[in-house]
Each structure stands twice: as C-alpha cells, then as structure tokens.
Design an enzyme around this catalytic site. Structure first.
Site, mmCIF file in Angstrom:
data_model
loop_
_atom_site.group_PDB
_atom_site.id
_atom_site.type_symbol
_atom_site.label_atom_id
_atom_site.label_comp_id
_atom_site.label_asym_id
_atom_site.label_seq_id
_atom_site.Cartn_x
_atom_site.Cartn_y
_atom_site.Cartn_z
ATOM 1 N N ASP A 168 -1.857 58.123 -7.640
ATOM 2 C CA ASP A 168 -2.886 57.078 -7.587
ATOM 3 C C ASP A 168 -3.279 56.530 -8.956
ATOM 4 O O ASP A 168 -3.988 55.536 -9.028
ATOM 5 C CB ASP A 168 -4.172 57.622 -6.931
ATOM 6 C CG ASP A 168 -3.946 57.990 -5.479
ATOM 7 O OD1 ASP A 168 -2.965 57.496 -4.908
ATOM 8 O OD2 ASP A 168 -4.743 58.772 -4.928
ATOM 9 N N GLU A 266 -5.787 52.039 0.650
ATOM 10 C CA GLU A 266 -6.311 52.703 1.856
ATOM 11 C C GLU A 266 -7.822 52.878 1.786
ATOM 12 O O GLU A 266 -8.491 53.017 2.797
ATOM 13 C CB GLU A 266 -5.602 54.045 2.110
ATOM 14 C CG GLU A 266 -5.804 55.074 1.040
ATOM 15 C CD GLU A 266 -5.111 56.408 1.334
ATOM 16 O OE1 GLU A 266 -5.252 56.890 2.462
ATOM 17 O OE2 GLU A 266 -4.452 56.941 0.433
#
Length: 784
Positions: A168, A266
């Site tokens: 990430d 997300e």
C-alpha cells in the site's frame, strides 16, 4: 541521531561473534525475498551468524525448527520469487506477554541479540515494544528458571531494525515501501487489458485496487492510465460528487473518448466517512447515464507475481543497510527503520515514522483531508497535484496566443508518449496552442509541424516507443532552416524529449542564439533514454522499463540453466558507455559480475571472476550470470569474454552468450515510467508558462539568459531545472555520460551479494553509502 560519518571499520570483521535473526511479518509483499537474501548474505559477509525465523512472529514464539541457521546457498534463486519464502503469519500470541516471553527465551538460548523485521507498521510497532521490554522479559525468564543469569547477561540488549514491506506504500518517512512498485505492475497489466476491451465496446470501467487507509496505489494507477476519476481515502470527493462525476464522463465522451476509467481505493469514502463502493458508482453511472458499465475488484492478484526490478533493488539495498544499522547500533540508538529517500537509503527513528503514519489516520478521521495528503509526504502530494491538474479542468475559453512545440529526439523509449500527453494536456489547460514536431530535429527543419489537440493524445500513457517519431540527427547544418521554421510557425518555446542527443541538440540551439535571434525562446529538455546517461538527472524516462525487460530475460535465462547444471551465461546489455543498465540489472537478477566502462577492469579481474565461478560450481548453486555493458571495453568484447570463460571453464562449466539488443528499447512502459513521464511533461509546461511571462518584452518573446534553456531532472528527491550551460562541466562528451553518477555507489553491494570477499571493498565508500544521512532527532515532516 546526530550527523556523523561512521568510523572506517572493515565491514568484514564487524559481525564476528554476533547473531542476527530475520523474519517477515504481516501481509506479504513482492521484494521481501530480495530483502531476506541481502540480509543473510550481508550478515554472513560481516562474519555474523544469520538465522531465518519461519512464519513471522508465530515462528519466533513457537521456536524449535522455526528458527534455522541460514547459509549463503539457502537464499539462492530467491530474488525472482514473489511473496516471502520464509513464510509470514498474523500472530496473536506475540501480542500477549506470555508469547513475547517465549520468543525472548528462544532468542536467548540461541544467543541472538539482533532482530531484523520486514513488515508493515503493525509488525514494526510490535518489534519496538519487544525491544523496550527486553530487560523486563529477561528478568522474568531468569526468575522463572527458564534461563541462567549468565545467559541473561550475555543477551542483555536487543537491537532491532525494520524494513517496510507493504504494497500500500502507507508508511510515512519512506518514498516507497517494498512491494508497492510490483503491485503497480500487476494493476497496470490489468488496466491495459481492460482498456483494450472497453474501447471495443465503448464501456465505462470501474477498478477497485487495494489500500484500506492509503490511496497511493489508486492515485498512481489513475495517473498512469489517465483515469477520468479516482477515489482515495485521504481526499474524499466534494459534496455532490455524483453530479460532477457524471458531467466529467459525458465531457470525455464528447471529446471523442470511447471509454471511461474510474479507479477506486478499497478504503474510498465521502466527506462524512461513509464508504463509497464499486457497486454504488456502477449503479450511478449505468442508471443516470445509461453507459454500459463493468466493475472489477482486483484483490490479491496485486500481492502476487514476480517482483519488479525496482523492488528487488530496493529490497537488496535495504537488506544491506539494515545489517550495517544492526551492527552499528548501541543501547542508546533508537530502533530504526531503513527508508528510501529519493535514491538514497537512509535510517529513520522507527517510532517517529509510526507516529506520523498514525497521524494521517487521525487527520482523516477528523476531516482534515489537506493535512492527511501533506503528512503522506512530498511524493504523494506531487502525485495528487499532478492528477488534479490533468483530470479536473476544462480548457479555458480564453487563449494565451502562445505556441509550444514538442519534439522527440534520439532513440525511442517507453514513456516518451506519457510525457508528450501530459505536456499537451497541461498546455491546453493553460490556454496555449500545442504543436507536434514529427521526426526529431529533421522534422523541425523540414516543417513537419502541426497542431496537436486534447483527444489526439488520449490513451498515450500506456503506449511504448514514440508516436511523434524520433531521429538521432542533431540540428547541425539545419540550424538556419530550424530558425526559419520557428519564426514561420510562430513557435514561442520548445520541449525536447530524448536522450543524450536531446541534450546535445539543446546545447547547439543555445550556442546558435548569438547568430539566430529566433532561437532566443525558452527551451526545456526532458531526459528520456534507456541508457540513463543524460547529465542533470538521476533517472531518465524509459530506463525503468528497459531494466525490467532485462531482468525478466535474465530470470528466464537463469531458469534454463536449472536443468542443465554448471552453465555460465554472458549477457550484453545496451547503454553505450553508461553502465547503469548493466549494474542495476546485475543487482536485480543476482549477477556474479557486471562489466562496465566506468569501472575499468583488467585481465586479472576476469581471471578472478572465472576462479570465483569455478568455486561456485562446487556448491549447490551450479550456474553463473555475467552482464557486460555494450561499450564496457573495446578489446574485452562480449565475444572475447565468452571465449575466455569457455576456455578457462573447460571441464567445470560451459558458456552461453546472449546479446539482448533492441528489445530493451521496446515494450509497454512500466508504472514508474508512465508516472515519471507524466510528472515531467506537466512540470515542464508550467515552468515554460512562467518563463514566457518573464521573457515577454515589447510585444515579443526574447530569452537569451542561460536559465531560459534547462534540463528538467530528478536530483536526489525533487524535480529541478538546471541551465544547459551549467551542466557542461559535468559532461564527458566523448563517452556521452555525466562525470558523476550516483548509482556507482551501489556497485559494492553487487559484489558483496555475489560473494566476493577477496575483492577489496573501499570501506570509506561503504561508510558513505551506508550513512547517507542520519536524520536529527525531530523529523520536520512538513519538509518531506
């Protein structure tokens, strides 16, 4: 941590009598294996014993066979594997004190006092807690009779160093975490595949990528594919975003686009922290606009696959730096994390980075979204600014009457088109007319110049090569013709995208200003070449794509030797006299040697390398990989080296030779090259816009100051404009390379990881490399 040069210790003695354990924890990330391999090999090189801890913290608690001594050979063939070979697990036991007591006992029994943890911020916070309560754990173990007072004394202090492995890129203090670049590779492969089918059917595609709390992957993906909209948690859309989104999609279709792309993290949310989902957006678009809409949730695909060249080099550099940090640590130094800043490996206090990472979450929770983006660091902020500029603007009705011409010079490379696209669109947003020059300086002389509009460059970020066409010829004899065309087509400034020829051509145009007044216009050179040899920039567009191509090819070649034992491959890479590709590909594919022009080598060096390979063939690793940069030496050609190795290796190994050639210039651009090209293209136009205002006098543009013709380059960690004239002193014109090249500092790592302990390694260079900067106690995060 004070600024100081490390004492010149020989790294080969520093680890004697010491033991290091390495573990991977939390989610897996591509490139973790490269970090484990480098930690093991660097540890062994320093004389230390290195242990694998299998299954993360769970293995540390369970002990037994989970903690095993690592050998040099045991990390062979790991570089190209995704995930983590030593296993990872989410561990609840370690969160309990009894679990940490068991872990401490296991380490004490083996005499391990150095721990290297590769994981996300949770794993690193756990490591820090373990370290702070170490003496308390030892006291409890001694009291309970689990360890002797003698053992406790021997292991009185635990050193910890962290490396961040997380796809990430959500850890503050480092530009890139291990695994991020590879995850972007996976995402972009999918986006490219989706966009081709979406074009056929005039569809809208929604793609959800990972990133619960961090929008980095989504943001860079949106930049790299020219998405119409991106949802990231750090910067939720304005109120009433549904209407804006629909307007944007319609506007894109009206401009002639056959598809729309929407990228979502997300963790996407609105201003009130309500999640925004894929389905919600899909229903909105299909119901309100009637567009044929499809959504794809990428999920764990992003974590898998082969690590990119960038992640392998990053993991290798961090592993080496981590071992040095462990061996130099004292009970007084805070636990540190090895980070990447620009192109430098640095050490930062672990808990400060964890704190800032938490601050981002707090800022988001409190609705301070601007702060959240700032706290993510400079690189994140630049990406966001560039994205906003390219996506959220309708071209102005009022025109500036400025004409900016764009030209590609030299050999084609992946990422050139991304730079052209960004420059064209930002120029149009500024109200300028953009002109495309075809076929390099020849086209400028022959008048192959035409306006280029918004819709013409759609979809260009993902296309390799050069859509404008490019030639190697310099202005030379055509200078007069060029100056006439600059006047005829009313060109007010010039963007030259290309390699060393672009730099030389720019210098020729500047020199000719004395004679031709038409050439007194602002110019900017954007370095784009696989060779990465343009003065004034640490990186060139196209080099990352070429490096990945070479790395993949080396993987395949090495794999072919797995069946036929005892084989050495000699591979020639491109790059002219510049050894960047050979050196970096050597690091990312685990080569035994990389011969380059910048580091002269003699017959004795070649003999040493052959002897080294003969020794290597006695181990369980029965293959060798040798890289040679095309112009490394005029007498020791690739053929000569192949002949020498074949003769000397008779009876021990056989040889094969590969010249990789022009495949290194082709292919689809990597996420890095798309993103880098996009940033360079947009930045150059903004700079020219300001320069043109400065140079506007008496109704015309006149620019003859040295700073009106610049190279836009990446230096350490920012994009800077440097006057062409000022770069002359740092240029070796005969060999077409800069005189100073930052990546030469990585050469010792290549040798250490290939097990050359007989090679004298300049420890002053090692020390300088390992302690690039020690941040002072308080990190000024605003400046990052």
């Amino acid at each position: 941590m004070a600024h100081h040069e490390a004492p010149h210790k020989d790294p080969r003695k520093m680890g004697i009598g010491r033991s290091i354990a390495v573990l991977t924890s939390g989610g897996d990330a591509q490139g973790m294996n490269a970090a484990v391999r480098a930690t093991v090999r660097m540890g062994i090189y320093t004389g230390a014993k290195v242990y694998f801890v299998h299954e993360g913290y769970q293995g540390l608690v369970d002990g037994g066979d989970n903690i095993k001594l690592a050998t040099w050979e045991s990390v062979s063939m790991m570089l190209q594997l995704g995930g983590t070979v030593i296993g990872s697990a989410r561990c609840m036991d370690f969160k309990e004190k009894w679990g940490r007591l068991k872990a401490a006992c296991n380490l004490v029994k083996l005499g391990i006092t150095n721990l290297c943890v590769i994981g996300g911020d949770g794993s690193l916070t756990g490591a820090n807690q373990f370290r702070t309560e170490w003496s308390e754990l030892l006291a409890d173990l001694t009291k309970g009779g689990k360890i002797t007072a003698e053992e406790a004394k021997r292991s009185y202090h635990l050193n910890i160093v962290g490396m961040v492995g997380s796809i990430d890129n959500d850890f503050c203090g480092t530009d890139m975490t291990i695994g991020t670049d590879s995850a972007l590779h996976r995402i972009i492969e999918v986006v490219d595949a989706i966009t081709t089918t979406a074009q056929s059917h005039q569809r809208t595609f929604i793609l959800e990528v990972m990133g619960r709390h961090c929008g980095y992957l989504a943001l860079v993906t949106a930049l790299a594919c020219g998405a119409d909209w991106v949802f990231i948690p750090e910067m939720p859309p304005e109120e009433n975003w549904e209407e804006h989104l629909c307007k944007r999609l319609i506007a894109q279709r009206e401009r002639g686009s056959r598809l729309n792309v929407i990228i979502m993290a997300e963790g996407a949310q609105d201003r009130h922290q309500k999640p925004i989902t894929c389905d919600q957006v899909k229903n909105l678009v299909s119901k309100k606009l009637g567009f044929d809409t499809r959504s794809t949730i990428l999920g764990h695909v992003q974590r898998g696959g082969t690590p990119s060249a960038f992640d392998r080099i990053l993991g290798s550099r961090m592993g080496v730096e981590a071992v040095m940090a462990l061996l130099e640590a004292t009970p007084e130094t805070p636990a540190c994390v090895v980070s990447l800043s620009g192109n430098m490996a640095i050490r930062l206090p672990l808990m400060e980075c964890v704190q800032v990472t938490k601050d981002v979450t707090v800022a988001m929770a409190e609705g301070r979204f601007e702060d959240a983006v700032k706290l993510r660091g400079k690189s994140f902020q630049n990406n966001w600014d560039t994205y906003k500029m390219l996506a959220h603007v309708t071209p102005p009705k009022v025109k500036s009457n400025i004409n900016i011409a764009i030209i590609n010079v030299g050999a084609p490379c992946a990422g050139m088109n991304a730079a052209v696209r960004a420059a064209v669109r930002v120029g149009i947003i500024q109200g300028h007319q953009m002109l495309a020059v075809h076929d390099g300086f020849d086209g400028l002389a022959n008048g192959q110049i035409e306006p280029i509009i918004w819709a013409q460059v759609s979809g260009w970020t993902g296309k390799g090569g050069s859509n404008l066409g490019t030639k190697r010829h310099l202005p030379g004899k055509n200078i007069e013709q060029i100056s006439l065309n600059i006047a005829k087509f009313n060109i007010h400034s010039l963007i030259i995208i290309g390699g060393f020829e672009a730099y030389l051509g720019g210098l020729e145009l500047v020199t000719a200003r004395e004679k031709y007044e038409e050439l007194c216009i602002p110019m900017v050179i954007i370095p784009a070449t696989v060779s990465n040899n343009v003065p004034g920039s640490d990186f060139s567009i196209g080099a990352d794509t070429a490096l990945n191509t070479i790395t993949t090819t080396c993987d395949r070649i090495k794999q072919s030797a797995a069946g036929t034992k005892r084989r050495v491959f000699i591979i020639e890479t491109m790059g002219g006299y510049c050894g960047y590709l050979a050196t970096m590909a050597g690091l990312s594919s685990g080569a035994d040697a990389a011969y380059i022009y910048e580091e002269p080598f003699h017959i004795r060096d070649l003999e040493l390398n052959v002897e080294h390979l003969i020794e290597k063939m006695k181990t369980s690793v029965k293959r060798g990989l040798i890289l040679r940069n095309s112009n490394a030496n005029e007498n020791y050609t690739t053929q000569f080296i192949y002949n020498l190795y074949s003769e000397e290796g008779k009876g021990t190994f056989d040889c094969r030779m590969n010249v990789l050639g022009h495949m290194q210039q082709g292919g689809t651009p990597t996420p890095f090259d798309r993103n880098f090209g996009t940033k360079m293209g947009s930045k150059s136009v903004l700079w020219l816009t300001d320069k043109l205002k400065e140079c506007y006098r008496h109704g015309r543009i006149f620019a003859n100051m040295p700073d009106s013709a610049c190279v836009l380059g990446m230096k350490k960690r920012s994009l800077v404009f440097q006057p062409l004239a000022s770069l002359k002193d740092d240029t070796d014109f005969e060999h077409r390379i800069p005189k100073t090249e930052w990546w030469l500092r990585l050469r010792p790592i290549l040798k250490i990881l290939a097990k050359y302990d007989t090679v004298e390694i300049d420890t002053s260079e090692m020390a300088a490399m390992e302690h690039v900067i020690k941040k002072t106690g308080q990190v000024k995060w605003g400046k990052m």
